[in-house]
Design an enzyme around this catalytic site. Sequence first.
Site, PDB file in Angstrom:
ATOM      1  CE  LYS A 282      -9.684 -13.405 -20.489  1.00 37.25           C
ATOM      2  NZ  LYS A 282      -9.177 -13.682 -21.870  1.00 37.25           N
TER       3      LYS A 282
ATOM      4  CG  ASP B 220     -11.391 -16.377 -21.051  1.00 36.86           C
ATOM      5  OD1 ASP B 220     -11.452 -15.252 -21.567  1.00 36.86           O
ATOM      6  OD2 ASP B 220     -10.327 -16.917 -20.702  1.00 36.86           O
TER       7      ASP B 220
ATOM      8  CG  ASP C 209      -9.787 -19.413 -23.222  1.00 36.65           C
ATOM      9  OD1 ASP C 209      -8.844 -19.125 -22.470  1.00 36.65           O
ATOM     10  OD2 ASP C 209      -9.910 -18.945 -24.381  1.00 36.65           O
ATOM     11  CB  SER C 210      -6.236 -21.400 -19.222  1.00 34.90           C
ATOM     12  OG  SER C 210      -6.910 -20.843 -18.105  1.00 34.90           O
TER      13      SER C 210
ATOM     14  CD  GLU D 118      -8.001 -14.796 -26.383  1.00 33.39           C
ATOM     15  OE1 GLU D 118      -7.512 -14.923 -27.526  1.00 33.39           O
ATOM     16  OE2 GLU D 118      -7.840 -15.635 -25.471  1.00 33.39           O
TER      17      GLU D 118
ATOM     18  CD  GLU E  45      -1.647 -14.314 -22.249  1.00 32.91           C
ATOM     19  OE1 GLU E  45      -1.111 -15.436 -22.144  1.00 32.91           O
ATOM     20  OE2 GLU E  45      -2.873 -14.153 -22.389  1.00 32.91           O
TER      21      GLU E  45
END
Length: 280
Positions: free
Chosen positions: A105, A75, A36-37, A107, A172
């Site tokens: 993925k 993501d 998602d970056s 979070e 991270e």
Amino acid sequence: AEMKRQGKPISALTAYDYSTSRLADEAGIDLILVGDSLAMVVLGHENTLSVTVDEMLHHTRAVHRAVRRALVVADMPFGSYHGTVPEGLANAIRFVKEAGAEAVKIEGPRIELVRALTEAEIPVVGHLGLTPQSIHRMGGYRVQARTAETVLQLKADAHALADAGAGALVLEGVPREVAAAITAELPVPTIGIGAGPDCDGQILVFHDLLNLTFAPAAKFVRRYADAGALIRSAIEHYREDVEHRAFPSDEESYHLPETVRRVLDSTHAATQKTGTLRKA
């Protein structure tokens, strides 16, 4: 998982389109994350929170078309799994069914969601430590797990995710010692980003690795090439050639076949002769 058992480091990289994903895959990268970056490095947003499910699906499809060997992980963007477990499961199914992702993925320690995804045969990569989608709660991009209490909580969350079925875990922005301890304890691979060299693998953002970003690099980023300078120089050279009519050259231009040119030349000559006779 087999690479962890054999002690082979896992190389991972983000990618967002066909060409960069193909290059990463051909270079032998083990895991490609459609991160998602892309909200920041591709779409120009301030943080990752603005990217939508449809945008992530669009880019995941492009990556899937390029990859032949690497594991493709997508993501799940902010808001796509933060409601009920059924909503998160439905969105995850879209990434697998519509876009070709081989894992998703998410979070944070979302244990029930990870368990539901695993039961639905959808591989999950967890993400703990500095979780960018929690930027407002964390007060910015700050190193996490710096106290005894937060270290113990991070370890508990990591074990809970693995027990729930997560197949791997991104760590991270955590101290090296913490990541090393979690890596040694977990049966599943850890992928580090700003978590030191002792994880089972490492991941970087494609644009950071090649200096294609417009902000100062984080401490953990290593620039392996200056593609930004290379691209800028090439574009400036192109612009100068256009301005000086040095591009395109005759060799870079298409030409009529000789037989067609002769016909047109004879036609032109006949037209000029007819015009001359009319004037006379």
